[in-house]
Each structure stands twice: as structure tokens, then as C-alpha cells.
Design an enzyme around this catalytic site. Structure first.
Site: not given
Length: 348
Positions: A84, A86
């Protein structure tokens, strides 16, 4: 925040189910490790920690060791990394303030459209996490939200210059050790897939401005913009990637990062080759990120979760879901060490 664990030392007792171990350093000091063969619960008074450095929690040490051995036995040629973006690759907080997300940092030249996108966020964001909405209906709502947001970006005349300026003005930074992790993986031709429901062009600009280089093994699986000759957004490529379909089913929509950054030398695994890499190291900051490997018929997966906030309420669920959990906005050094173990030959 009040629920975050801060400081440098453990000041109170740890339950008997924990074993505390000091590890040797790898590139940088490696955090203390808690091993626990049982679910870790912090909802009561068993653990009262007032100050603690970045910590690594391992829910099942025996299972983790088996997974490490399995990946090492087949060689790093079978390994891929799924991450991922953020709050996983990037820091959760910067100078005591919540860091920007790749989607939230965007500012259009016309503030009216920023306000309209914020109104959409305030309406749809609670629906995204509603426990009462069926998944089929929630998926439809997310497609609706992303579609309206993208339409506003086009209608508002977003330019690539605005993206560059937005990134330059944003409070966003990578965790310490991310660049070293990418370099280590690039040297061994291990692909890195960065999954995001945001905008690939913004993520690329963050990489460009904050790391100042490209990596031929890094691929962004996200929504990609199409700009005209004047640098103005006119459309988006392919199907929309949103928070509920962010997984390897969307891989065919992605383009190699070096295609945009001009680094065209060197080979990059094509999608079929990536899918043949059946050992996975997955990095995320939310339990839902575990779904990023959906669509991949993997043999062994080691999952690493970054629990940045609300630790007391979430540690139990994170330690059950992830093989390894890093607390307190930890740096990436522990993951660098883990990858070095996975890529080393033999058994310790």
C-alpha cells in the site's frame, strides 16, 4: 494523539505470554520485538505502556519462521512485494501533524472544485466504512464516488503543473528505509507493486520529488490520468481502481513506473511473470490491505502491518491478521532486514 505510544522505553510489566528480544542492527537500529503465541489484547490493564519506541509485534513466531524458511527455500526469484502507499510507505505523521495522503494533497487551480471534492468525501467516506451496507451496494457507492471525483478533476481543468505544485507544498514523506528497501529489491530484480486507490500520477510525482530517482522494478497499480499536449487532464485510463477492488485483479491496468520517469533501460517483469512469483511480502496499514493479494495464487505470504494510531484498540485485531505488526509510525528498517533474510541462502 492520546492513543499513540511515544517515547523510548517500556516502563511497566509485559504479560508472561510475551518474550522480549533485542535484535542486531541492519542498516539502522532494529526495534524491540514482542513474540506472542496467543492473541494480543490491550483492552484491559494487562499492558500499560506509557513510553515505547517503534516496536515490532509477532503474533505467532513459529508460523513466521516457517514462512521465512519456505520463501528462502525457493529463492528470491519467486518473491514479489506488494505494498500500500499512503501511511504504509509514507509516514503517518510529520513534525507531530498528520501527514498528507497522495489523494488528499491535490489542489486544483480552481478552489471551487477542491470544495466540491471535499463535499463528496464527507458524504461517501462514512459509507465506505459503514458496517451495515452490503458489499455489493458499497462497491457501487465507491464506483460512484470515484467517478464523480474524477469527473470534477477533468471539469476543473486539472493540470500536471498543479500536481507538481501540490506535491511540493504537501506535508508528505517516506518512512526512513524505504529508498534502501527499493534499492535492495531492485538489485535482485524483485518486483514491487504499489497498490493505491488514488492517482498514479501523484504517487509518481511524490517518488520523483521525495526520492529523486526511479526504480525499474516498481510498478504503480492505481488510477492513471491522460493529459493533452497542454498538460491538462482530459481522461483516465481503463477501469477505475477504488478502495474495494485494489488487488492483483487490477494489475493489467498498471504501467511500469520507469515508463513515466524516463528510465527505459533494464528489464521489468511483465504481468504474467509477476503472477508466477508465488511468494509474497505484503505491506499495509489496514487489515483491508490484506486483500491486495486477492487474485494471486500465492504459495507463501508474509504480511506486515503498520499500526500507526489507536494502538490500544487495534493491536489485537492487527496481531491476528498480520504476521508482523510495527507500531508507532515505525521506520522501514525492520522490513529491510526481513527482506535480507528472505533473500539469503541457507538456514540460520
Amino acid at each position: 494523539m492520546s492513543n499513540r505510544l511515544q517515547g523510548s522505553i517500556i516502563t511497566t510489566n509485559i504479560p508472561r505470554t510475551f518474550t522480549t528480544v533485542r535484535k542486531h542492527s541492519f542498516f539502522a537500529p532494529t526495534p524491540r520485538v514482542w513474540f506472542n503465541s496467543l492473541p494480543i489484547g490491550m483492552e484491559g490493564n494487562d499492558i500499560s505502556i506509557s513510553t515505547v519506541a517503534s516496536e515490532m509485534v509477532v503474533g505467532d513466531r513459529e508460523l513466521l519462521d516457517k514462512k521465512i524458511a519456505a520463501i528462502r527455500s525457493t529463492g528470491h526469484q519467486k518473491l514479489q512485494v506488494i505494498a500500500d502507499f499512503d501511511r504504509t510507505l509514507t509516514r503517518y505523521s510529520i513534525n507531530g501533524q498528520l501527514g498528507s495522503s497522495s489523494h488528499g494533497l491535490l489542489r486544483q487551480e480552481n478552489p471551487e472544485f477542491d470544495a466540491k471534492r471535499q463535499q463528496l468525501f464527507e458524504y461517501y467516506h462514512p459509507l465506505e466504512f459503514s458496517p451495515t451496507i452490503p458489499i455489493e451496494e458499497k462497491t457501487r457507492l465507491m464506483e460512484e464516488w470515484w467517478g464523480k471525483t474524477h469527473a470534477l478533476l477533468i471539469e476543473g481543468g486539472l493540470t500536471y503543473d498543479a500536481i507538481k505544485q501540490s506535491v511540493a507544498n504537501a506535508s508528505i514523506a517516506f518512512r526512513e528505509g524505504v529508498a534502501e528497501l527499493f534499492e535492495f529489491l531492485e538489485e535482485r530484480d524483485i518486483p514491487v507493486l504499489i497498490f493505491s486507490a488514488g492517482l498514479a500520477d501523484i504517487i509518481e510525482e511524490v517518488l520523483r520529488q521525495k526520492l529523486h530517482r526511479s526504480f525499474k522494478n516498481v510498478k504503480i497499480v492505481s488510477n492513471r490520468m491522460v493529459f493533452n499536449s497542454d498538460g491538462r487532464l482530459v481522461s483516465f485510463k481503463g477501469k477505475t481502481i477504488h478502495s474495494l477492488n485494489k488487488n492483483e485483479h487490477a494489475l493489467d491496468m498498471a504501467a511500469p513506473l520507469h515508463d513515466r520517469l524516463g528510465d527505459i533501460d533494464g528489464s521489468t517483469d511483465d504481468n504474467a511473470s509477476v503472477k508466477r512469483r508465488t511468494n509474497v511480502l505484503l505491506l499495509g496499514d489496514h487489515v483491508g490491505d490484506l486483500g491486495m493479494s486477492d487474485g494471486l495464487n500465492y504459495e507463501t505470504r508474509i504480511s506486515v502491518g503498520f499500526l500507526n494510531d489507536h494502538i490500544e484498540n487495534s493491536l489485537s485485531s492487527y496481531s491476528k491478521a498480520f504476521d508482523v505488526v510495527y507500531l508507532n509510525d515505525a521506520p522501514m528498517w525492520g522490513v529491510v532486514k526481513l527482506v535480507s533474510q528472505l533473500c539469503s541462502a541457507g538456514v540460520d
